[in-house]
Design a protein around this motif. Structure first.
Motif, short mmCIF file in Angstrom:
data_model
loop_
_atom_site.label_atom_id
_atom_site.label_comp_id
_atom_site.label_asym_id
_atom_site.label_seq_id
_atom_site.Cartn_x
_atom_site.Cartn_y
_atom_site.Cartn_z
N ALA A 154 0.83 -1.20 0.00
CA ALA A 154 0.00 0.00 0.00
C ALA A 154 0.87 1.25 0.00
O ALA A 154 0.56 2.25 -0.66
N GLU A 155 1.97 1.20 0.74
CA GLU A 155 2.91 2.33 0.78
C GLU A 155 3.47 2.59 -0.61
O GLU A 155 3.58 3.75 -1.04
N ALA A 156 3.82 1.53 -1.32
CA ALA A 156 4.35 1.68 -2.68
C ALA A 156 3.33 2.34 -3.59
O ALA A 156 3.68 3.14 -4.46
N ARG A 157 2.05 2.03 -3.39
CA ARG A 157 1.01 2.67 -4.21
C ARG A 157 0.90 4.15 -3.89
O ARG A 157 0.65 4.97 -4.79
N SER A 158 1.04 4.51 -2.62
CA SER A 158 0.99 5.92 -2.25
C SER A 158 2.13 6.69 -2.90
O SER A 158 1.95 7.81 -3.40
N ILE A 159 3.31 6.09 -2.90
CA ILE A 159 4.48 6.74 -3.51
C ILE A 159 4.28 6.86 -5.02
O ILE A 159 4.55 7.90 -5.62
N ALA A 160 3.78 5.78 -5.63
CA ALA A 160 3.56 5.80 -7.07
C ALA A 160 2.53 6.86 -7.45
O ALA A 160 2.67 7.56 -8.45
N LYS A 161 1.48 6.97 -6.65
CA LYS A 161 0.44 7.97 -6.91
C LYS A 161 1.02 9.37 -6.87
O LYS A 161 0.73 10.21 -7.73
N ALA A 162 1.89 9.63 -5.88
CA ALA A 162 2.51 10.95 -5.76
C ALA A 162 3.41 11.26 -6.94
O ALA A 162 3.54 12.40 -7.36
N GLN A 163 4.02 10.21 -7.50
CA GLN A 163 4.95 10.39 -8.62
C GLN A 163 4.25 10.32 -9.97
O GLN A 163 4.87 10.50 -11.01
N GLY A 164 2.94 10.04 -9.94
CA GLY A 164 2.20 9.93 -11.19
C GLY A 164 2.57 8.72 -12.00
O GLY A 164 2.49 8.72 -13.23
N VAL A 165 2.95 7.64 -11.30
CA VAL A 165 3.38 6.42 -11.96
C VAL A 165 2.25 5.41 -11.95
O VAL A 165 1.48 5.35 -10.98
N GLN A 166 2.16 4.60 -13.02
CA GLN A 166 1.16 3.54 -13.07
C GLN A 166 1.47 2.51 -12.00
O GLN A 166 2.59 2.04 -11.88
N VAL A 167 0.47 2.16 -11.21
CA VAL A 167 0.68 1.21 -10.12
C VAL A 167 0.02 -0.12 -10.43
O VAL A 167 -0.64 -0.27 -11.46
N ASP A 168 0.22 -1.11 -9.54
CA ASP A 168 -0.40 -2.41 -9.78
C ASP A 168 -1.90 -2.30 -9.82
O ASP A 168 -2.49 -1.46 -9.19
N GLU A 169 -2.50 -3.19 -10.60
CA GLU A 169 -3.83 -2.92 -11.11
C GLU A 169 -4.97 -3.15 -10.14
O GLU A 169 -4.94 -4.04 -9.32
N PRO A 170 -6.01 -2.29 -10.26
CA PRO A 170 -7.18 -2.41 -9.42
C PRO A 170 -7.82 -3.78 -9.49
O PRO A 170 -7.76 -4.45 -10.50
N ALA A 171 -8.48 -4.13 -8.41
CA ALA A 171 -9.11 -5.44 -8.33
C ALA A 171 -10.45 -5.47 -9.04
O ALA A 171 -10.95 -6.51 -9.40
N ALA A 172 -11.06 -4.34 -9.25
CA ALA A 172 -12.35 -4.29 -9.93
C ALA A 172 -12.24 -3.38 -11.13
O ALA A 172 -11.31 -2.61 -11.26
N SER A 173 -13.22 -3.41 -12.01
CA SER A 173 -13.13 -2.64 -13.25
C SER A 173 -14.23 -1.60 -13.33
O SER A 173 -14.73 -1.30 -14.39
N GLU A 174 -14.60 -1.02 -12.19
CA GLU A 174 -15.68 -0.04 -12.16
C GLU A 174 -15.36 1.17 -13.03
O GLU A 174 -16.22 1.75 -13.66
#
Length: 300
Positions: A132-152
């Protein structure tokens, strides 16, 4: 990451179906019945920290009542545990919520000493917290992160669809190659194995974690070759889909040529800008030679 989806109409429908009064919901959450009424009318939206308790008050699972269109980042984990950010100071034993706030903003990683307490309070493993921490960092950097579990949101792979990103491919391999309660090796163990197969220090534990979680979207050929050896898959597995498609297309053209009796024109060459690998071409040339031999026998 996407916050949980709050649907005021669904909240009202579920509450009424359960025959629970607004006052009872408010009492369970420590808010007034007028606050609950404002949520249902759309005048206000409940804090994300209150959604888990709201779902419990209605006897529903939070993921069912308030779904999220992607895997959680640090903020999501905290909210799912029902903690406000200021309350995390007590969890980490610090004077303020600064360490958690900075990590949620993706500014810096949590110190190792804070991880066990936060993971326990959030009800997740330390590994899940770090992801989850890696996703927060990726979000701040505007980087594509590992994929969502749903396709809403309409831009994710459907359940059961082949993995597309490098992070998805690595995660799928680890989950399928190491089933059972023991689970896959740690990031440190995987990095060590990759380095051993590469015969050099080509990746660190943090580097592998970033690849697995999507913070980093690419890796050197040396790293991917060694990783393929470690897990026991073809190097082609890590190729971008378009590159694999190009090779499949060449193979189909070769088969079409074979049906027309013109396989000889395929021999010893590729058909596109990508070209086939030397190994693949060698295999095709063997197949072409065999076909030509059969054609000669048939014509004699």
């Amino acid at each position: 990451m996407p916050a949980r989806h709050f649907d005021r109409s669904r909240l009202r429908t579920v509450r009424r179906a359960a025959e629970i009064y607004q006052a009872a919901v408010g009492e369970a959450l420590g808010v007034s019945d007028s606050a609950v009424a404002s949520w249902e009318s759309g005048a206000q939206t409940p804090d994300p920290e209150k959604l888990p308790a709201l779902a419990r008050a209605l006897g529903r699972d939070v993921d069912d009542l308030f779904p999220r269109s992607g895997p959680p980042d640090l903020t999501d984990l905290r909210c799912d545990a029902g903690y406000y950010q200021y309350e995390t100071a007590a969890l980490t034993g610090t004077r303020s919520a600064g360490p958690v706030a900075a990590a949620e903003r993706g500014e810096r990683r949590l110190k190792d000493k804070y991880v066990p307490a936060l993971a326990a309070a959030y009800g997740v493993s330390e590994e899940e917290l770090r992801r989850a921490e890696a996703r927060s960092i990726a979000k701040a950097q505007g980087v594509q992160v590992d994929e969502p579990a749903a396709s809403e949101a309409g831009n994710t792979s459907a359940p059961g669809a082949p993995p597309e990103s490098l992070a998805e491919k690595i995660t799928l391999l680890l989950d399928s190659s190491y089933p059972g309660p023991q689970g896959p090796p740690s990031d440190a163990e995987m990095a060590s194995a990759v380095n051993a197969h590469a015969g050099a220090h080509v990746i660190t534990e943090e580097d592998f974690r970033d690849l697995r979680t999507g913070v980093t979207g690419t890796a050197s050929a040396e790293v991917l070759d060694a990783l393929a050896d470690v897990i026991g898959v073809s190097r082609m597995y890590f190729q971008p889909d378009d590159a694999v498609a190009a090779q499949v297309y060449e193979g189909l053209q070769m088969l079409a040529a074979a049906k027309k009796g013109s396989v000889g024109r395929m021999k010893a060459r590729g058909l596109g800008s990508q070209g086939l690998s030397p190994t693949a071409m060698a295999l095709i040339n063997e197949l072409v030679a065999e076909m030509e031999e059969k054609e000669t026998d048939a014509n004699e």
